[in-house]
Write a protein that holds these residues in place. Structure first.
Motif, mmCIF file in Angstrom:
data_model
loop_
_atom_site.group_PDB
_atom_site.id
_atom_site.type_symbol
_atom_site.label_atom_id
_atom_site.label_comp_id
_atom_site.label_asym_id
_atom_site.label_seq_id
_atom_site.Cartn_x
_atom_site.Cartn_y
_atom_site.Cartn_z
ATOM 1 N N ALA A 11 2.128 -13.737 -9.046
ATOM 2 C CA ALA A 11 2.494 -15.130 -8.410
ATOM 3 C C ALA A 11 3.955 -15.203 -8.212
ATOM 4 O O ALA A 11 4.625 -15.308 -9.330
ATOM 5 C CB ALA A 11 1.819 -16.273 -9.116
ATOM 6 N N HIS A 12 4.340 -15.351 -7.041
ATOM 7 C CA HIS A 12 5.898 -15.504 -6.960
ATOM 8 C C HIS A 12 6.380 -16.897 -7.380
ATOM 9 O O HIS A 12 5.655 -17.895 -7.060
ATOM 10 C CB HIS A 12 6.189 -15.536 -5.402
ATOM 11 C CG HIS A 12 7.609 -15.255 -5.040
ATOM 12 N ND1 HIS A 12 8.240 -15.899 -3.750
ATOM 13 C CD2 HIS A 12 8.625 -14.631 -5.555
ATOM 14 C CE1 HIS A 12 9.462 -15.695 -3.779
ATOM 15 N NE2 HIS A 12 9.771 -14.589 -4.701
ATOM 16 N N ARG A 13 7.423 -16.822 -7.995
ATOM 17 C CA ARG A 13 8.007 -18.252 -8.721
ATOM 18 C C ARG A 13 6.926 -19.144 -9.366
ATOM 19 O O ARG A 13 7.030 -20.301 -9.181
ATOM 20 C CB ARG A 13 8.675 -19.050 -7.289
ATOM 21 C CG ARG A 13 9.608 -18.299 -6.546
ATOM 22 C CD ARG A 13 10.454 -18.924 -5.541
ATOM 23 N NE ARG A 13 11.105 -17.912 -4.619
ATOM 24 C CZ ARG A 13 11.769 -18.435 -3.615
ATOM 25 N NH1 ARG A 13 11.844 -19.556 -3.268
ATOM 26 N NH2 ARG A 13 12.559 -17.593 -2.744
ATOM 27 N N ALA A 38 3.216 -13.456 -13.380
ATOM 28 C CA ALA A 38 4.188 -14.145 -12.538
ATOM 29 C C ALA A 38 5.398 -13.919 -12.604
ATOM 30 O O ALA A 38 6.076 -13.181 -13.549
ATOM 31 C CB ALA A 38 4.183 -15.739 -13.129
ATOM 32 N N GLU A 39 6.139 -14.016 -11.257
ATOM 33 C CA GLU A 39 7.467 -13.776 -11.254
ATOM 34 C C GLU A 39 8.109 -15.054 -11.147
ATOM 35 O O GLU A 39 7.844 -15.905 -10.789
ATOM 36 C CB GLU A 39 7.764 -12.830 -9.867
ATOM 37 C CG GLU A 39 9.165 -12.515 -9.593
ATOM 38 C CD GLU A 39 10.105 -13.508 -8.777
ATOM 39 O OE1 GLU A 39 11.212 -13.228 -8.563
ATOM 40 O OE2 GLU A 39 9.348 -14.825 -8.464
ATOM 41 N N PHE A 40 9.185 -15.090 -11.628
ATOM 42 C CA PHE A 40 10.315 -16.406 -11.806
ATOM 43 C C PHE A 40 11.650 -15.961 -11.845
ATOM 44 O O PHE A 40 12.122 -14.823 -12.334
ATOM 45 C CB PHE A 40 9.777 -17.257 -12.697
ATOM 46 C CG PHE A 40 9.673 -16.715 -14.067
ATOM 47 C CD1 PHE A 40 8.706 -16.001 -14.674
ATOM 48 C CD2 PHE A 40 10.837 -16.654 -15.069
ATOM 49 C CE1 PHE A 40 8.668 -15.497 -15.929
ATOM 50 C CE2 PHE A 40 10.561 -16.252 -16.323
ATOM 51 C CZ PHE A 40 9.389 -15.606 -16.813
ATOM 52 N N ASP A 41 12.753 -16.903 -11.474
ATOM 53 C CA ASP A 41 14.135 -16.779 -11.613
ATOM 54 C C ASP A 41 14.650 -17.382 -12.615
ATOM 55 O O ASP A 41 14.595 -18.674 -12.711
ATOM 56 C CB ASP A 41 14.496 -17.209 -9.993
ATOM 57 C CG ASP A 41 13.580 -16.723 -8.852
ATOM 58 O OD1 ASP A 41 13.814 -15.779 -8.470
ATOM 59 O OD2 ASP A 41 12.995 -17.770 -8.233
ATOM 60 N N VAL A 42 15.533 -16.942 -13.357
ATOM 61 C CA VAL A 42 16.282 -17.170 -14.444
ATOM 62 C C VAL A 42 17.994 -17.133 -14.448
ATOM 63 O O VAL A 42 18.369 -16.060 -13.895
ATOM 64 C CB VAL A 42 15.989 -16.688 -15.689
ATOM 65 C CG1 VAL A 42 16.485 -17.296 -16.851
ATOM 66 C CG2 VAL A 42 14.169 -16.828 -16.054
ATOM 67 N N VAL A 113 10.761 -11.281 -15.136
ATOM 68 C CA VAL A 113 11.618 -12.208 -15.298
ATOM 69 C C VAL A 113 12.791 -11.696 -14.366
ATOM 70 O O VAL A 113 13.282 -10.772 -14.566
ATOM 71 C CB VAL A 113 12.369 -12.284 -16.738
ATOM 72 C CG1 VAL A 113 13.413 -13.116 -16.668
ATOM 73 C CG2 VAL A 113 11.239 -12.483 -17.734
ATOM 74 N N GLU A 114 12.975 -12.447 -13.241
ATOM 75 C CA GLU A 114 14.034 -11.795 -12.119
ATOM 76 C C GLU A 114 15.351 -12.720 -12.875
ATOM 77 O O GLU A 114 15.519 -14.002 -12.854
ATOM 78 C CB GLU A 114 13.845 -12.392 -10.822
ATOM 79 C CG GLU A 114 15.025 -11.991 -10.092
ATOM 80 C CD GLU A 114 14.938 -12.571 -8.566
ATOM 81 O OE1 GLU A 114 14.185 -12.950 -7.908
ATOM 82 O OE2 GLU A 114 16.120 -12.422 -8.089
ATOM 83 N N ILE A 115 16.445 -11.916 -13.105
ATOM 84 C CA ILE A 115 17.635 -12.404 -13.650
ATOM 85 C C ILE A 115 18.560 -12.704 -12.325
ATOM 86 O O ILE A 115 18.856 -11.603 -11.583
ATOM 87 C CB ILE A 115 18.347 -11.368 -14.422
ATOM 88 C CG1 ILE A 115 17.378 -10.786 -15.697
ATOM 89 C CG2 ILE A 115 19.622 -12.035 -14.996
ATOM 90 C CD1 ILE A 115 18.034 -9.701 -16.424
ATOM 91 N N LYS A 116 18.679 -13.996 -12.061
ATOM 92 C CA LYS A 116 19.411 -14.425 -11.062
ATOM 93 C C LYS A 116 20.629 -15.262 -11.317
ATOM 94 O O LYS A 116 20.666 -16.278 -11.151
ATOM 95 C CB LYS A 116 18.364 -15.304 -9.995
ATOM 96 C CG LYS A 116 18.467 -15.178 -8.615
ATOM 97 C CD LYS A 116 17.339 -16.038 -7.825
ATOM 98 C CE LYS A 116 17.070 -15.622 -6.547
ATOM 99 N NZ LYS A 116 16.876 -14.244 -6.001
ATOM 100 N N PRO A 117 21.641 -14.576 -11.544
ATOM 101 C CA PRO A 117 22.851 -15.109 -11.858
ATOM 102 C C PRO A 117 23.619 -16.273 -10.981
ATOM 103 O O PRO A 117 23.432 -15.924 -9.901
ATOM 104 C CB PRO A 117 23.781 -13.934 -12.369
ATOM 105 C CG PRO A 117 23.130 -12.799 -12.655
ATOM 106 C CD PRO A 117 21.850 -13.127 -11.696
HETATM 107 MG MG MG Z 1 12.784 -14.290 -7.343
#
Ligand code: MG
Ligand code: G3P
Length: 249
Positions: A11-13, A38-42, A113-117
């Protein structure tokens, strides 16, 4: 290739487009539909608290505005990250990485865990998020899969937590991206659906990489990609995909 412990549907986000992205409400929704991943942005607040937010600014998904990297957690914690999607979600707070990890672990869900600086904090974010992930998932049977568009963040993640698996997110993979994945000892390529085809999947598999594809919302397209050997499908269309592909959850 090593055994792959993650479900094919992700599941995206947190909960796709059905619940406010990257909030605990999103993960609850995804889980209620049967998703097990689940994927999510951190990213980091100014005082280095790891939080979930896609954009570098607060404008689109909260009731505040401006760059989130300019604020401390004490200034972010009271914001409304749900009202933008509908009254039913008003009051839903910005989620911390810690709270999400606890929820996912307690419900047996897998994490991408998408690392999204925020701009300029690539290295610090990669290091901090990987180190925190390592602590939060200590003793877990299946580690969280870290991923990022930022090569620098992945390099720092490898330094902080070498044992956690890493994937490079790429819109349109080129030769240089394959070299970068080898450099950070990536286990997976996270490729845009626009660039994913049979040849690319075969090339990645030949290089020992799993292939996850985002964001796939059309069931026939997902079937085609899975038929070509895709290892993961990241979707916003969570309701329809959960019904159509229950065996892949
Ligand atoms: Mg993402
Ligand atoms: O991790 C895959 C996908 O989420 C990357 O794009 O912009 O939705 O974070 P974005």
């Amino acid at each position: 290739m090593k055994p792959w412990p993650y479900p094919a549907l992700i599941a995206h986000r947190g909960g796709g487009i059905v619940a406010p992205e990257n909030t605990l409400a999103a993960f609850r929704l995804g889980r209620s539909l049967g998703f097990r991943a689940a994927e999510f942005d951190v990213k980091l607040t100014r005082d280095d608290v790891a939080i979930l937010l896609h954009d570098a600014t607060l404008d689109r998904t909260t009731n505040a505005s401006g760059p989130v990297g300019d604020l401390d957690w004490s200034q972010v914690r009271g914001l409304d990250a749900g009202g933008w999607l509908g009254e039913a979600f008003r009051g839903e707070p910005v989620a911390t990485f810690d709270a999400v990890a606890e929820m996912l672990r307690s419900t047996g869900m897998h994490a991408n865990v998408e690392i999204k600086p925020v701009p300029g904090r690539e290295r610090a974010t990669g290091f901090a998020v990987a180190a925190r992930a390592s602590a939060l998932w200590e003793g877990a049977a299946v580690a969280p899969l870290l991923s990022s568009f930022s090569f620098e963040a992945l390099e720092a993640a490898r330094e902080a937590a070498p044992a956690l698996p890493r994937g490079l997110i790429v819109s349109s993979p080129q030769d240089a991206d394959f070299r970068r994945m080898a450099q950070v000892e990536a286990v997976s390529l996270h490729c845009s659906r626009k660039a994913a085809d049979r040849d690319l999947i075969a090339r990645a598999h030949g290089a020992g990489l799993r292939v996850l594809i985002w964001t796939v919302d059309d069931p026939p397209e997902a079937e085609r990609l899975l038929g070509w050997g895709a290892d993961g499908i990241i979707t916003d269309n969570v309701r329809q995909f959960a019904t159509r592909f229950p065996g892949l959850l």
